[in-house]
Motif scaffolding. Structure first.
Motif, PDB file in Angstrom:
ATOM      1  N   ALA A  72      48.341  40.435  45.959  1.00 47.47           N
ATOM      2  CA  ALA A  72      49.575  41.043  45.453  1.00 47.47           C
ATOM      3  C   ALA A  72      49.240  42.240  44.574  1.00 47.47           C
ATOM      4  CB  ALA A  72      50.381  40.013  44.672  1.00 47.47           C
ATOM      5  N   GLU A  73      48.139  42.108  43.831  1.00 44.90           N
ATOM      6  CA  GLU A  73      47.698  43.199  42.952  1.00 44.90           C
ATOM      7  C   GLU A  73      46.839  44.207  43.704  1.00 44.90           C
ATOM      8  OE1 GLU A  73      45.491  43.773  38.602  1.00 44.90           O
ATOM      9  OE2 GLU A  73      45.761  41.769  39.474  1.00 44.90           O
ATOM     10  N   PHE A  74      46.038  43.710  44.647  1.00 45.02           N
ATOM     11  CA  PHE A  74      45.148  44.569  45.438  1.00 45.02           C
ATOM     12  C   PHE A  74      45.394  44.292  46.928  1.00 45.02           C
ATOM     13  CE2 PHE A  74      43.001  43.611  41.435  1.00 45.02           C
ATOM     14  CZ  PHE A  74      42.758  44.885  40.936  1.00 45.02           C
ATOM     15  N   PRO A  75      46.429  44.872  47.491  1.00 44.56           N
ATOM     16  CA  PRO A  75      46.834  44.545  48.873  1.00 44.56           C
ATOM     17  C   PRO A  75      45.803  44.922  49.928  1.00 44.56           C
ATOM     18  CG  PRO A  75      48.096  46.408  48.007  1.00 44.56           C
ATOM     19  CD  PRO A  75      47.352  45.838  46.856  1.00 44.56           C
ATOM     20  N   GLU A  76      44.841  45.759  49.577  1.00 45.70           N
ATOM     21  CA  GLU A  76      43.821  46.155  50.564  1.00 45.70           C
ATOM     22  C   GLU A  76      42.749  45.077  50.749  1.00 45.70           C
ATOM     23  OE1 GLU A  76      42.191  47.434  46.566  1.00 45.70           O
ATOM     24  OE2 GLU A  76      44.137  47.294  47.568  1.00 45.70           O
ATOM     25  N   LEU A  77      42.702  44.086  49.875  1.00 49.33           N
ATOM     26  CA  LEU A  77      41.673  43.055  49.961  1.00 49.33           C
ATOM     27  C   LEU A  77      41.994  42.037  51.057  1.00 49.33           C
ATOM     28  CD1 LEU A  77      40.905  42.307  46.195  1.00 49.33           C
ATOM     29  CD2 LEU A  77      39.735  43.886  47.750  1.00 49.33           C
ATOM     30  N   LYS A  78      40.948  41.539  51.690  1.00 48.90           N
ATOM     31  CA  LYS A  78      41.085  40.514  52.721  1.00 48.90           C
ATOM     32  C   LYS A  78      40.074  39.402  52.474  1.00 48.90           C
ATOM     33  CE  LYS A  78      42.526  43.844  56.280  1.00 48.90           C
ATOM     34  NZ  LYS A  78      42.199  44.423  57.615  1.00 48.90           N
ATOM     35  N   LEU A  79      40.343  38.240  53.028  1.00 49.35           N
ATOM     36  CA  LEU A  79      39.383  37.138  52.995  1.00 49.35           C
ATOM     37  C   LEU A  79      38.840  36.971  54.413  1.00 49.35           C
ATOM     38  CD1 LEU A  79      37.930  34.884  51.512  1.00 49.35           C
ATOM     39  CD2 LEU A  79      39.876  33.385  52.021  1.00 49.35           C
ATOM     40  N   ILE A  80      37.618  37.398  54.615  1.00 47.01           N
ATOM     41  CA  ILE A  80      36.978  37.317  55.924  1.00 47.01           C
ATOM     42  C   ILE A  80      35.784  36.377  55.818  1.00 47.01           C
ATOM     43  CG2 ILE A  80      35.775  38.617  57.724  1.00 47.01           C
ATOM     44  CD1 ILE A  80      37.442  41.043  56.891  1.00 47.01           C
ATOM     45  N   ILE A  81      35.758  35.374  56.676  1.00 47.95           N
ATOM     46  CA  ILE A  81      34.688  34.377  56.670  1.00 47.95           C
ATOM     47  C   ILE A  81      34.146  34.231  58.083  1.00 47.95           C
ATOM     48  CG2 ILE A  81      34.070  31.988  56.172  1.00 47.95           C
ATOM     49  CD1 ILE A  81      36.414  31.867  54.232  1.00 47.95           C
ATOM     50  N   GLY A  82      32.869  34.526  58.251  1.00 42.47           N
ATOM     51  CA  GLY A  82      32.270  34.437  59.584  1.00 42.47           C
ATOM     52  C   GLY A  82      32.894  35.372  60.580  1.00 42.47           C
ATOM     53  N   GLY A  83      33.406  36.509  60.096  1.00 43.08           N
ATOM     54  CA  GLY A  83      34.036  37.490  60.968  1.00 43.08           C
ATOM     55  C   GLY A  83      35.481  37.195  61.302  1.00 43.08           C
ATOM     56  N   ILE A  84      36.038  36.118  60.734  1.00 42.52           N
ATOM     57  CA  ILE A  84      37.426  35.724  60.991  1.00 42.52           C
ATOM     58  C   ILE A  84      38.262  35.964  59.738  1.00 42.52           C
ATOM     59  CG2 ILE A  84      38.952  33.845  61.663  1.00 42.52           C
ATOM     60  CD1 ILE A  84      36.972  34.720  63.854  1.00 42.52           C
ATOM     61  N   GLU A  85      39.364  36.680  59.890  1.00 44.43           N
ATOM     62  CA  GLU A  85      40.243  36.900  58.738  1.00 44.43           C
ATOM     63  C   GLU A  85      41.077  35.647  58.490  1.00 44.43           C
ATOM     64  OE1 GLU A  85      43.671  39.981  57.049  1.00 44.43           O
ATOM     65  OE2 GLU A  85      42.507  40.501  58.850  1.00 44.43           O
ATOM     66  N   ILE A  86      41.002  35.141  57.264  1.00 43.85           N
ATOM     67  CA  ILE A  86      41.678  33.905  56.877  1.00 43.85           C
ATOM     68  C   ILE A  86      42.885  34.249  56.005  1.00 43.85           C
ATOM     69  CG2 ILE A  86      41.409  31.648  55.796  1.00 43.85           C
ATOM     70  CD1 ILE A  86      39.546  32.104  58.182  1.00 43.85           C
ATOM     71  N   PRO A  87      44.085  33.804  56.372  1.00 39.48           N
ATOM     72  CA  PRO A  87      45.265  34.075  55.533  1.00 39.48           C
ATOM     73  C   PRO A  87      45.103  33.429  54.156  1.00 39.48           C
ATOM     74  CG  PRO A  87      45.904  33.286  57.720  1.00 39.48           C
ATOM     75  CD  PRO A  87      44.422  33.058  57.597  1.00 39.48           C
ATOM     76  N   HIS A  88      45.298  34.231  53.115  1.00 37.39           N
ATOM     77  CA  HIS A  88      45.150  33.714  51.749  1.00 37.39           C
ATOM     78  C   HIS A  88      45.804  34.699  50.797  1.00 37.39           C
ATOM     79  CE1 HIS A  88      43.723  31.197  48.631  1.00 37.39           C
ATOM     80  NE2 HIS A  88      42.668  31.904  48.281  1.00 37.39           N
ATOM     81  N   ASP A  89      46.149  34.200  49.600  1.00 32.46           N
ATOM     82  CA  ASP A  89      46.774  35.084  48.615  1.00 32.46           C
ATOM     83  C   ASP A  89      45.739  35.822  47.772  1.00 32.46           C
ATOM     84  OD1 ASP A  89      45.805  33.013  47.108  1.00 32.46           O
ATOM     85  OD2 ASP A  89      47.718  32.445  46.209  1.00 32.46           O
ATOM     86  N   ARG A  90      44.474  35.646  48.114  1.00 29.93           N
ATOM     87  CA  ARG A  90      43.390  36.342  47.435  1.00 29.93           C
ATOM     88  C   ARG A  90      42.415  36.903  48.463  1.00 29.93           C
ATOM     89  NH1 ARG A  90      42.437  35.555  41.923  1.00 29.93           N
ATOM     90  NH2 ARG A  90      44.080  34.353  40.903  1.00 29.93           N
ATOM     91  N   GLY A  91      41.721  37.974  48.072  1.00 33.04           N
ATOM     92  CA  GLY A  91      40.734  38.583  48.958  1.00 33.04           C
ATOM     93  C   GLY A  91      39.443  38.847  48.209  1.00 33.04           C
ATOM     94  N   CYS A  92      38.372  39.104  48.954  1.00 35.72           N
ATOM     95  CA  CYS A  92      37.055  39.315  48.361  1.00 35.72           C
ATOM     96  C   CYS A  92      36.899  40.738  47.844  1.00 35.72           C
ATOM     97  CB  CYS A  92      35.964  39.042  49.398  1.00 35.72           C
ATOM     98  SG  CYS A  92      35.594  37.305  49.623  1.00 35.72           S
TER      99      CYS A  92
END
Length: 218
Positions: A72-92
């Motif tokens: 919500a604060e950093f919308p460009e962030l994603k959570l990617i694990i093993g090359g798969i994007e995982i839906p989450h409210d936080r990103g790496c």
């Protein structure tokens, strides 16, 4: 035998005993010194092999941890694990795509081979790797592995995250990791653990991963 003679005899006996004791001490020290010298010679010989051994198997371990921030604060962030994007409210938060699992795999491979780690091969000070997908790093690690004449025996992965639940995504993660490595899915295992709400991992402020890999000589 008078008193004087007795005294002299006792003193002579005492002196003889002392000399014998001193001789034993000197001999003991000489023997100990000889043993130490021989031991040191053996240590030196073992520490200086003529050439590097060709190992039939090599084991490597990788570990990585990334900070998580609110999307919500950093919308460009994603959570990617093993090359798969995982839906989450936080990103790496990371220089590349922040794929903690793939980064671990790289370090496990290069660690097994005694090569530089991911931070040395792909430094976060190099703008070339900004936002880079981590499969590129894994492919390079595999290339280096093959140059050394090794192949992957098996890979064991342990993800540590309080949220989100990894189990619904494990099959996709496993399949993609196997695809990037160029191995059969049966040699890749993916496990996931929470951190029992302890520290940054347990508070959903970070995600971590351990990997162990076995390589075998071709």
């Amino acid at each position: 035998m008078n008193a004087t003679t007795t005294t002299r005899t006792m003193m002579t006996t005492r002196t003889t005993m002392m000399n014998a004791t001193n001789a034993r001490v000197v001999m003991t020290k000489r023997c100990a010194g000889a043993r130490t010298t021989r031991a040191n010679a053996r240590v030196v010989a073992r520490a200086q092999p003529k050439e590097a051994p060709v190992l039939p198997y090599r084991i490597g371990h990788g570990f990585d941890l990334h900070r998580l921030e609110s999307t919500a604060e950093f919308p460009e962030l994603k959570l990617i694990i093993g090359g798969i994007e995982i839906p989450h409210d936080r990103g790496c938060v990371a220089h590349s795509d922040g794929d903690v699992l793939m980064h671990c795999v790289v370090d496990a491979i290069t660690g097994a081979l005694g090569l530089p780690d991911i931070g040395q091969l792909f430094p976060d000070t190099d703008p070339k790797w900004k936002g880079q997908t981590s499969d590129v790093f894994v492919v390079e690690a595999v290339r280096l592995m093959e140059l050394e004449g090794y192949s992957i025996g098996n890979l064991d992965v342990t993800l540590i995250a309080q949220r989100p639940k990894i189990s619904p995504h494990k099959d996709k993660i496993r399949a993609n990791v196997a695809r990037v490595l160029g191995v059969h899915e049966s040699v890749v295992n993916v496990k996931a653990k929470t951190h029992e709400k302890v520290d940054s991992l347990g508070e959903n402020r970070s995600i971590a991963c351990h990997t162990v890999i076995m390589l075998y000589k071709n």
